[in-house]
Motif scaffolding. Sequence first.
Motif, short mmCIF file in Angstrom:
data_model
loop_
_atom_site.label_atom_id
_atom_site.label_comp_id
_atom_site.label_asym_id
_atom_site.label_seq_id
_atom_site.Cartn_x
_atom_site.Cartn_y
_atom_site.Cartn_z
N LEU A 194 16.33 -21.16 -3.09
CA LEU A 194 17.39 -22.06 -2.67
C LEU A 194 17.63 -21.98 -1.17
O LEU A 194 17.71 -20.90 -0.60
N LYS A 195 17.77 -23.13 -0.55
CA LYS A 195 18.19 -23.16 0.85
C LYS A 195 19.65 -22.70 0.95
O LYS A 195 20.40 -22.77 -0.02
N PRO A 196 20.07 -22.21 2.12
CA PRO A 196 21.49 -21.86 2.30
C PRO A 196 22.39 -23.04 1.94
O PRO A 196 22.15 -24.16 2.39
N GLY A 197 23.38 -22.79 1.10
CA GLY A 197 24.27 -23.85 0.67
C GLY A 197 23.75 -24.66 -0.49
O GLY A 197 24.41 -25.60 -0.96
N GLY A 198 22.55 -24.32 -0.99
CA GLY A 198 21.95 -25.05 -2.10
C GLY A 198 22.66 -24.80 -3.42
O GLY A 198 23.45 -23.87 -3.55
N ARG A 199 22.36 -25.62 -4.41
CA ARG A 199 22.97 -25.52 -5.72
C ARG A 199 21.89 -25.36 -6.79
O ARG A 199 20.81 -25.93 -6.69
N ALA A 200 22.23 -24.59 -7.82
CA ALA A 200 21.35 -24.45 -8.98
C ALA A 200 22.15 -24.73 -10.24
O ALA A 200 23.35 -24.45 -10.31
N VAL A 201 21.47 -25.29 -11.24
CA VAL A 201 22.11 -25.63 -12.51
C VAL A 201 21.30 -25.03 -13.65
O VAL A 201 20.08 -25.24 -13.72
N ILE A 202 21.96 -24.29 -14.52
CA ILE A 202 21.34 -23.85 -15.76
C ILE A 202 22.12 -24.47 -16.91
O ILE A 202 23.33 -24.25 -17.06
N ASP A 203 21.43 -25.27 -17.70
CA ASP A 203 22.01 -25.95 -18.85
C ASP A 203 21.58 -25.18 -20.10
O ASP A 203 20.42 -25.21 -20.49
#
Length: 210
Positions: A103-112
Amino acid sequence: MSKLTKYLKITKGVRVLDLACGRGRHSIYLSTLGYKVTGADLSENSIAYAKKFENKNLTFMVHDMTQPTGKDFDTILNLFTSFGYFEKEEDNLNTLKSIKKDLKPGGRAVIDFMNVHFVSKGLVREEVKVVDKIEFHIKRWIKNGFLYKNIRFKIEDENYDFTETVKMITLEHFQKYATKSGLEIIDTFGNYNLDRFYEKCSERLIVIFK
C-alpha cells in the motif's frame, strides 16, 4: 462494487490490486471505471483465463497473497471471503503484512469476510443442490475454530469429493492482525449496501484498513 469504490473515493488512474481475483470478474469491471488494475491469484488456471481480458488498464499475475507483490497500490481489495483458508495461522498475519508493504502511504485496503457469528447461527448443515442436472451433496460443520464444507457429486460415473476449510475470523482477530501488521481499521460494514456492522445479525464483515 459501485458503492464500495464511491465510498473509497477512488479516482481514475489510481492503482488497484484485486487480491485473490479468481477469474477476474471484479478486476475487469474495475478497469472499465478507469482504474489501473492488477488482478492476482494463486490459481494458474484462473489467471490463464483472466489474461484473455487484459488491456492497457488491466493485467493479471499468479501470486501468493502471503507475500508482497513488490509493487505499490492506492487501493487493495480482497473480496467475497478469499481470506482465512491457510493451513498455517501465521499466514493470515503474513497476508496483512504483505498488504501493508504493497500500500502507498495513505492507501486503503478492504477485506470482505463472512460474519462468523451470523454464519454459526444460521449454518445449514446438510443440503442438496442441483445444477445442470448434477446433484451436489453439501455438508457443513464447525470444529476447533474452523468452518468445514464438504461437497460430493458424480459426473459420468466418476465420484468427486472435496472439502474446504476456512478459519472463523472475527473482528477481534482482524484488529489483532491490523495492530501487528502496522495497519489501522478505520471502518466496518455489515453488507454490500455498506450498512453498519452488527455482530449478531450482519451477513458480512467488511473491514476497511489504512
